[in-house]
Design a protein around this motif. Structure first.
Motif, short mmCIF file in Angstrom:
data_model
loop_
_atom_site.label_atom_id
_atom_site.label_comp_id
_atom_site.label_asym_id
_atom_site.label_seq_id
_atom_site.Cartn_x
_atom_site.Cartn_y
_atom_site.Cartn_z
N ILE A 150 0.79 -0.99 -0.07
CA ILE A 150 0.07 0.04 -0.12
C ILE A 150 0.72 1.12 -0.03
CG2 ILE A 150 -1.63 1.27 1.27
CD1 ILE A 150 -2.71 -1.30 2.38
N TRP A 151 1.88 1.27 0.81
CA TRP A 151 2.56 2.37 0.92
C TRP A 151 3.48 2.61 -0.37
CZ3 TRP A 151 3.90 6.82 3.15
CH2 TRP A 151 4.91 7.18 2.91
N TYR A 152 4.05 1.59 -0.84
CA TYR A 152 4.88 1.90 -2.18
C TYR A 152 3.85 2.25 -3.46
CZ TYR A 152 9.76 0.75 -1.16
OH TYR A 152 10.95 0.64 -0.74
N SER A 153 2.65 1.73 -3.26
CA SER A 153 1.75 2.06 -4.29
C SER A 153 1.27 3.53 -4.27
CB SER A 153 0.46 1.03 -4.11
OG SER A 153 0.63 -0.39 -4.42
N PHE A 154 1.05 3.88 -3.11
CA PHE A 154 0.87 5.36 -2.98
C PHE A 154 1.91 6.16 -3.28
CE2 PHE A 154 0.82 9.09 -0.07
CZ PHE A 154 -0.13 9.85 -0.42
N THR A 155 3.08 6.17 -2.82
CA THR A 155 4.29 6.85 -3.26
C THR A 155 4.65 6.72 -4.62
OG1 THR A 155 5.92 5.09 -2.65
CG2 THR A 155 5.27 6.93 -1.00
N THR A 156 4.51 5.55 -5.31
CA THR A 156 4.67 5.45 -6.81
C THR A 156 3.80 6.10 -7.67
OG1 THR A 156 5.76 3.21 -6.40
CG2 THR A 156 4.94 3.74 -8.70
N SER A 157 2.39 6.17 -7.07
CA SER A 157 1.45 6.83 -7.72
C SER A 157 1.63 8.28 -7.95
CB SER A 157 0.02 6.65 -6.99
OG SER A 157 -0.10 7.12 -5.74
N ILE A 158 2.19 8.93 -6.81
CA ILE A 158 2.72 10.23 -6.80
C ILE A 158 3.57 10.50 -8.16
CG2 ILE A 158 3.66 12.41 -5.58
CD1 ILE A 158 2.47 10.99 -3.00
N GLY A 159 4.75 9.79 -8.11
CA GLY A 159 5.80 10.14 -9.14
C GLY A 159 5.03 9.77 -10.26
N ILE A 160 4.22 8.71 -10.70
CA ILE A 160 3.64 8.42 -11.98
C ILE A 160 2.71 9.46 -12.09
CG2 ILE A 160 1.83 7.13 -13.16
CD1 ILE A 160 2.98 4.75 -11.62
N LEU A 161 1.90 10.10 -11.23
CA LEU A 161 1.14 11.29 -11.42
C LEU A 161 1.84 12.59 -12.08
CD1 LEU A 161 -1.78 12.57 -11.34
CD2 LEU A 161 -1.31 13.21 -8.96
N TYR A 162 3.08 12.79 -11.39
CA TYR A 162 3.81 14.04 -11.76
C TYR A 162 4.24 13.71 -13.40
CZ TYR A 162 5.51 16.58 -7.66
OH TYR A 162 5.64 17.69 -6.79
N ILE A 163 4.81 12.62 -13.68
CA ILE A 163 5.01 12.47 -15.07
C ILE A 163 3.92 12.63 -16.11
CG2 ILE A 163 6.04 10.54 -16.72
CD1 ILE A 163 7.65 9.53 -14.29
N LEU A 164 2.66 11.83 -15.76
CA LEU A 164 1.47 11.81 -16.52
C LEU A 164 1.18 13.29 -16.74
CD1 LEU A 164 -0.58 8.91 -15.14
CD2 LEU A 164 0.37 9.17 -17.37
N LEU A 165 0.94 14.21 -15.75
CA LEU A 165 0.77 15.40 -15.84
C LEU A 165 1.56 16.39 -16.84
CD1 LEU A 165 -0.24 16.53 -12.15
CD2 LEU A 165 -1.92 16.10 -14.22
N ILE A 166 2.88 15.90 -16.49
CA ILE A 166 4.11 16.66 -17.51
C ILE A 166 3.71 16.24 -18.96
CG2 ILE A 166 5.88 15.17 -17.66
CD1 ILE A 166 5.96 18.97 -16.73
N LEU A 167 3.53 15.00 -18.98
CA LEU A 167 3.30 14.27 -20.49
C LEU A 167 2.05 15.10 -21.20
CD1 LEU A 167 4.17 10.81 -20.29
CD2 LEU A 167 5.35 12.65 -21.37
N SER A 168 0.78 15.21 -20.37
CA SER A 168 -0.32 15.74 -20.89
C SER A 168 -0.14 17.08 -21.12
CB SER A 168 -1.51 15.43 -19.66
OG SER A 168 -1.16 16.23 -18.57
N SER A 169 0.87 17.90 -20.32
CA SER A 169 1.09 19.25 -20.65
C SER A 169 1.95 19.50 -21.78
CB SER A 169 1.92 20.12 -19.32
OG SER A 169 0.98 19.78 -18.22
#
Length: 431
Positions: A150-169
């Motif tokens: 759960i902890w790694y999924s949460f922290t990894t999702s933050i990193g993935i969200l960073y990358i997805l937002l930058i790609l969409s931008s």
């Protein structure tokens, strides 16, 4: 088999043979060994120079990033762009934490290896015990495994969200590009004194460094929090084993032998059985205190850093969230970072409180084990007194400048963060 089914099986360890004679720490928690290897600690070839490659690379990138963030903070203050300065200062604090974790782990390599070996020995010993001990312990280890996921999924999702937002931008930037358009977006804001960080090839270089930064943070800092709560929860369940031992310490023994002479064979046999049971209890109890002492020496410095600066980091993140809301925007990344910032402090404080209370509960279990209902209590009275006295010492991580890691500490830090937040908001409104 569907992907979701595979994820569920991994999460619940459906395919794991809990009754196997080969159960040990390595095959139950392989992620722990992966984290240690990434931090420069090999459990097999311990002196291999190859173990320094990844830590050297991560530390080098982190130092470069720290220098850049410090420069950005100064620039933000000089131009009075406090939103830019506070965001960069948060990243500066986070990068400092990475250096503290690496330095502490590498310096205390031998202590960590000893701790891992002791934990593995607990696995090897408990798997040979009766089912009520083995099942309870392994269910506790399964909970540790699930908490890790759960902890790694949460922290990894933050990193993935960073990358997805930058790609969409970037996609939107390419579709709506015009001569007056804004610069291409980066994961974290940048500034250079005599150059444009958003021009090619600067943009591509900095974007690559920032992605590496995300990977390093997720591997080092998230792993540090995981290892901390893993070790503390492991010994929490060892204390649970001690309490189970106290429940049955007099089971199957003839209390009439207590009236016999000390040299009587029957009394000596019962005395030997009781001494053996108390010996296991005392050994486990001492092992818990030893482990907490090792954790204090290994993770004391990063914990001091974490406790000292968490209030500032949480304050800055809360300020960014509030500032974006005032401008009519919902900054998802900062909300997730704020949540992670609170969790990374709450997790060790909460588990520290659990461990402290469990330590006190051992003394209560010793007192309430039924010694007053049997004459056999007289045969181990001195040992029980020692256990009760030792259990009155709080099980807490102790290091210079570090308060006891418990929920009271978390509450105090959050109160301080709220005070800083109000001061920052007041200063911003006045200016």
């Amino acid at each position: 088999m569907t992907f979701s089914r595979k994820i569920k099986k991994f999460f619940t360890k459906e395919d794991y043979d809990f009754d196997s004679p080969d159960v040990n720490l390595r095959n139950f928690h392989p992620q722990l060994y992966i984290y240690l290897a990434a931090m420069g600690i090999f459990t097999n070839n311990q002196e291999s120079l190859l173990r320094f490659f990844w830590p050297f690379l991560c530390i080098s990138i982190t130092i470069v990033a720290i220098v850049l963030e410090a420069m950005f903070v100064v620039h933000g203050v000089l131009i009075k762009d406090y939103a830019f300065a506070t965001e960069c200062f948060f990243y500066f604090l986070l990068l400092g934490m990475i250096l503290a974790v690496y330095a502490s782990v590498l310096y205390n390599k031998n202590e960590i290896l000893q701790l891992i070996d002791d934990m593995n020995n607990d696995f090897v010993f408990i798997r040979t015990m009766e089912s009520k001990y083995r099942n309870s312990f392994l269910m506790g280890q399964l909970l540790i495994h699930k908490s890790c996921c759960i902890w790694y999924s949460f922290t990894t999702s933050i990193g993935i969200l960073y990358i997805l937002l930058i790609l969409s931008s970037l996609v939107m930037h390419g579709l709506l590009k015009s001569s007056n358009d804004v610069n291409r977006p980066l994961l974290f804001p940048m500034w250079l004194p005599a150059d444009d960080p958003y021009r090619t090839p600067n943009y591509e270089i900095f974007l690559s460094i920032e992605i590496c930064f995300l990977i390093i943070v997720n591997q080092a800092f998230s792993g540090y929090i995981y290892m901390l709560f893993h070790v503390l929860l492991h010994y929490y369940y060892i204390l649970d084993m001690i309490m189970k031992d106290f429940e049955v310490i007099f089971d199957g023994l003839d209390e009439s032998v207590s009236c016999l002479l000390p040299k009587d064979p029957l009394r000596k046999q019962v005395q030997s059985t009781l001494n053996g049971r108390m010996k296991r209890i005392v050994q486990w109890h001492l092992a818990v205190f030893k482990a907490v002492k090792i954790v204090s020496s290994v993770f004391g410095p990063p914990l001091v850093y974490q406790v000292m600066f968490s209030s500032i980091a949480i304050c800055l993140l809360a300020y960014q969230v509030a500032d974006s809301l005032e401008r009519g925007k919902v900054h998802v990344i900062f909300i997730m970072l704020l949540t992670a910032g609170i969790l990374q402090l709450w997790i060790p404080c909460y588990i520290g409180t659990l461990l402290r209370n469990k330590g006190y509960a051992v003394g209560e279990a010793c007192w309430n084990n039924g010694w007053h209902n049997t004459y056999l209590g007289r045969l181990i009275r001195a040992d029980m007194v020692l256990v009760i006295q030792r259990s009155q010492q709080p099980l807490a991580i102790k290091f210079i400048g570090l308060p006891q890691l418990q929920l009271e500490t978390f509450s105090s830090i959050m109160t301080t963060a709220y005070s800083y937040f109000n001061m920052l908001r007041q200063y911003n409104s006045d200016s």
